[in-house]
Write a protein that holds these residues in place. Structure first.
Motif, short mmCIF file in Angstrom:
data_model
loop_
_atom_site.label_atom_id
_atom_site.label_comp_id
_atom_site.label_asym_id
_atom_site.label_seq_id
_atom_site.Cartn_x
_atom_site.Cartn_y
_atom_site.Cartn_z
N GLY A 1 8.67 10.24 1.65
CA GLY A 1 8.45 10.02 3.08
C GLY A 1 7.06 10.41 3.54
N ARG A 2 6.28 11.06 2.64
CA ARG A 2 4.91 11.47 3.01
C ARG A 2 3.87 10.62 2.31
N VAL A 3 4.28 9.49 1.75
CA VAL A 3 3.36 8.53 1.13
C VAL A 3 3.67 7.15 1.70
N VAL A 4 2.70 6.52 2.33
CA VAL A 4 2.88 5.16 2.84
C VAL A 4 2.56 4.18 1.73
N VAL A 5 3.49 3.27 1.44
CA VAL A 5 3.31 2.25 0.41
C VAL A 5 3.38 0.88 1.08
N MET A 6 2.39 0.05 0.82
CA MET A 6 2.30 -1.26 1.46
C MET A 6 2.03 -2.35 0.43
N VAL A 7 2.43 -3.55 0.75
CA VAL A 7 2.02 -4.75 0.03
C VAL A 7 1.28 -5.64 1.02
N ASP A 8 -0.01 -5.84 0.78
CA ASP A 8 -0.87 -6.62 1.67
C ASP A 8 -0.80 -6.12 3.11
N GLY A 9 -0.76 -4.79 3.25
CA GLY A 9 -0.78 -4.18 4.57
C GLY A 9 0.57 -4.02 5.22
N LYS A 10 1.64 -4.56 4.62
CA LYS A 10 2.99 -4.45 5.19
C LYS A 10 3.73 -3.31 4.50
#
Length: 660
Positions: free
Chosen positions: A107-116
């Motif tokens: 919950g303390r790491v933001v993971v995105m694919v192409d900004g989503k």
């Protein structure tokens, strides 16, 4: 093996390498082989040279993904200093940790694919098998906080997975992988580009019996992406994706069971199935040479259905709907005609709805409980980057963010302001030193706010203050040194208390840490790398003052040697070390510590000459010495028992990839 000597060995390796650098640098310069390195990243939400970012950024290229031979993005990211994974089921549901966080670290790491965002609104971790390796153009890892630009959860780090854009008239890639435990993976991607548009498709299928009994796993993914360029200033991208994931959950062992037979399973009927549908529309409009508008509209549907008879006949159907809208504008100008300024401003809007039903049997005829909960968040941000001369840069940003978590009867409102300031110095074009400070935050997960049907209105959002310094030095392709040191002060971290069966805010915590990474290429046929990460996570107030935060290894290190051999062969030998830690749930540090361990890997790559296209064949052995270790251990204070979840034993992989 005495694990205490691993960090010392890494340090000696680094010091000897630094002593030899002037010799190697002089030799390369004399040979006239020096070249500049310029990597463009999107850590600032707009393309920026990596050396001009006020943060530590790691980039994994498409070539490195393909040559790794891995079948999961987890195996790929584990090689990045400062990233750790642990799992209580399969690799697909591994929990990521950055910056020294323990329970619910994902919950303390933001993971995105192409900004989503891929992060779920509830406490279910990301399904890493839903990310197709064939579609990856590069992976950018931002170490440290990023709440101003990325909002809630960007405390330990941010990972942005950028997919390929079709540019060649025709492309084709086919890969096949065979692995131990009757595992195999097939993948294909193809694309065409004509005139003002392009079209690409990709798909893969993975199946494995798993290292442990009752740990079978299957995954299938498909994606189609269309790119349209109506004018020279306008770009439109539309992506449609589907993902299917099935996996079994063999359960936790006792320590004696782990030592006797780590492949044993205690839960033979626990399993889960996921179906994910996604649609994304991305547009860019270059209004002027200095002004760019960028918009992302995304929708995701997920059906997550775990069967948990080991919990006392619990069967769930969780249906998620998530909608996001992210308009952004970036503008370049100059102050007083001398100081270039880049400004990025935007709005992040997200709505998530979860309908969760609990049944008393696998047939799901009789619902015993039902929960509907929604999350609506809205945030606006502005970030400025100012160049002062050729070698000095300053940055500053602010975000005001709010979220409402609500049901038909209750709601909780959270506010998460964030700000950042930073200063950067570039001694040369490819090196930097920086200082920065950021206020970070995280909203509760929806099922943290609601625990077993009970709404917790007093649960507060997490907030923290990050102080960081670091830098990188690059000497052509010969040497790269990167590192950072940080202090993170957190308030109101949320964890589950097994004694009260509720989620609660922790007392204040502190993390003092540092990461360093070194890559050397003294000869064209030799590449050496080493890394070391240290963090001291402690409670600084309350009943557990000066105790260590569980599930965090203070010492993590790694090293590798890559040799280029005749006949287009390469061989690599790597080792990684993870130090001991306290068991999850053991905030008082009263239980036996989880032992550290050393893993050794080896691989052989061959790129034979072909008349058309490129062929790569890879044979690798992970956990070469078959180390028996626990990837994750959790202590339940209510039952006074500990559950040990084994890491994977020795595994052999043979893979081949052909591309046009």
């Amino acid at each position: 093996m005495n694990h205490r000597f691993i960090p010392i060995a890494i340090l000696v390796f680094v010091l000897i390498s630094l002593w030899l650098v002037p010799i190697w640098a002089e030799e390369e310069t004399e040979n006239g082989e020096a070249s500049k390195i310029s990597v463009v990243v999107t850590a600032n939400r707009i393309p920026t040279k990596e050396s001009e970012t006020t943060a530590e950024v790691t980039v994994i290229t498409a070539g490195e993904v393909q040559e790794s031979g891995v079948t999961s993005i987890v195996d790929l990211l584990e090689r990045v200093p400062g990233i750790q994974f642990r799992s209580d089921s399969t690799t697909a549901k591994s929990q990521i940790s950055m910056g020294g966080f323990g329970e619910s670290s994902f919950g303390r790491v933001v993971v995105m694919v192409d900004g989503k965002r891929l992060n779920n609104p509830d406490m279910s971790s990301i399904n890493w098998q839903s990310i197709s390796l064939e579609s990856i153009e590069r992976i950018e890892v931002l170490h440290g906080g990023g709440s101003v630009l990325y909002g809630s959860g960007a405390i330990g780090g941010v990972i942005n997975i950028i997919t390929k854009k079709q540019s060649d008239p025709l492309s084709l890639s086919i890969s096949s992988t065979l692995e131990s435990y009757q595992s195999f993976k097939e993948a294909i991607s193809a694309g065409i580009a004509r005139g003002n548009g392009s079209l690409s498709v990709s798909g893969d299928y993975y199946s494995s019996d798993g290292y442990r009994d009752s740990s079978e796993q299957q995954a299938a993914h498909g994606k189609i992406t269309g790119n349209l360029y109506p004018t020279s200033k306008l770009v439109l991208d539309l992506g449609l994706g589907y993902s299917y994931n099935y996996y079994q959950m063999p359960g936790g062992l006792t320590k004696d069971q782990l030592e006797d037979d780590p492949t044993e399973a205690v839960n033979h009927a626990d399993e889960s199935t996921e179906h994910i549908l996604s649609a994304d529309l991305h547009g860019e409009y270059q209004a002027t040479d200095k002004l760019l508008f960028d918009t992302l509209l995304g929708y995701e549907y997920k059906n997550f259905s775990p069967d948990m008879p080991s919990w006392g006949s619990y069967y769930y159907d969780n249906i998620y709907h998530s909608l996001s809208f992210q308009p952004q504008a970036s503008f370049e100008t100059t102050a007083e005609g001398h100081y270039p300024i880049t400004m990025v401003s935007g709005i992040d809007t997200r709505y998530s709805y979860l309908d969760s039903s609990t049944y008393d049997s696998a047939e799901r005829n009789n619902a015993t409980a039902e929960t509907e909960v929604s999350l609506l968040s809205l945030g606006g941000y502005t970030n400025l980057e100012v160049k002062i001369g050729d070698s000095i840069g300053a940055s500053g940003g602010f975000r005001f963010d709010g979220a409402d978590i609500f049901t038909d009867d209750d709601n909780a409102w959270h506010i998460g302001p964030a700000w950042s300031i930073g200063l950067r110095w570039n001694p040369d074009e490819n090196s930097k030193l920086y200082l920065r400070h950021e206020r970070v935050f995280r909203y509760p997960f929806t099922d943290e706010q609601i625990t077993y049907g009970t709404f917790l209105p007093d649960l507060e959002a997490e907030k923290g203050y990050l102080f960081e310094t670091g830098g990188s030095i690059k000497i052509s392709s010969l040497l790269e040194i990167k590192g950072r040191a940080y202090l993170n002060l957190m308030k109101h971290e949320i964890v589950y208390n097994t004694a009260t069966s509720q989620n609660e805010n922790l007392d204040e915590t502190r993390r003092i840490g540092g990461e360093t990474e070194l890559t050397l290429k003294p000869k064209p046929w030799l590449t050496m790398s080493g890394s070391y990460a240290y963090v001291l996570p402690t409670f600084i107030h309350g009943d557990n003052e000066d105790k260590e935060i569980p599930l965090v290894s203070k010492h993590v290190a790694g090293a590798s040697l890559l040799f280029a051999l005749p006949h287009r062969l390469e061989t690599e030998l790597g080792t990684s070390y993870r130090g001991s830690s306290y068991q999850g749930g053991d905030n008082a540090n009263t239980q036996e510590k989880v032992d550290g361990y050393v893993i050794v890997d080896a691989s052989l790559r061959w790129k034979p000459t072909t008349r058309m296209g490129n062929l790569t064949i890879i044979f690798s052995v992970d956990n070469l010495l078959d180390e028996n270790y626990a990837s994750y251990v959790y202590y339940n204070s209510w039952s006074d028992t500990s559950s040990y979840y084994p890491g994977q034993g020795r595994s052999c992989t043979l893979s081949g990839r052909y591309s046009l």
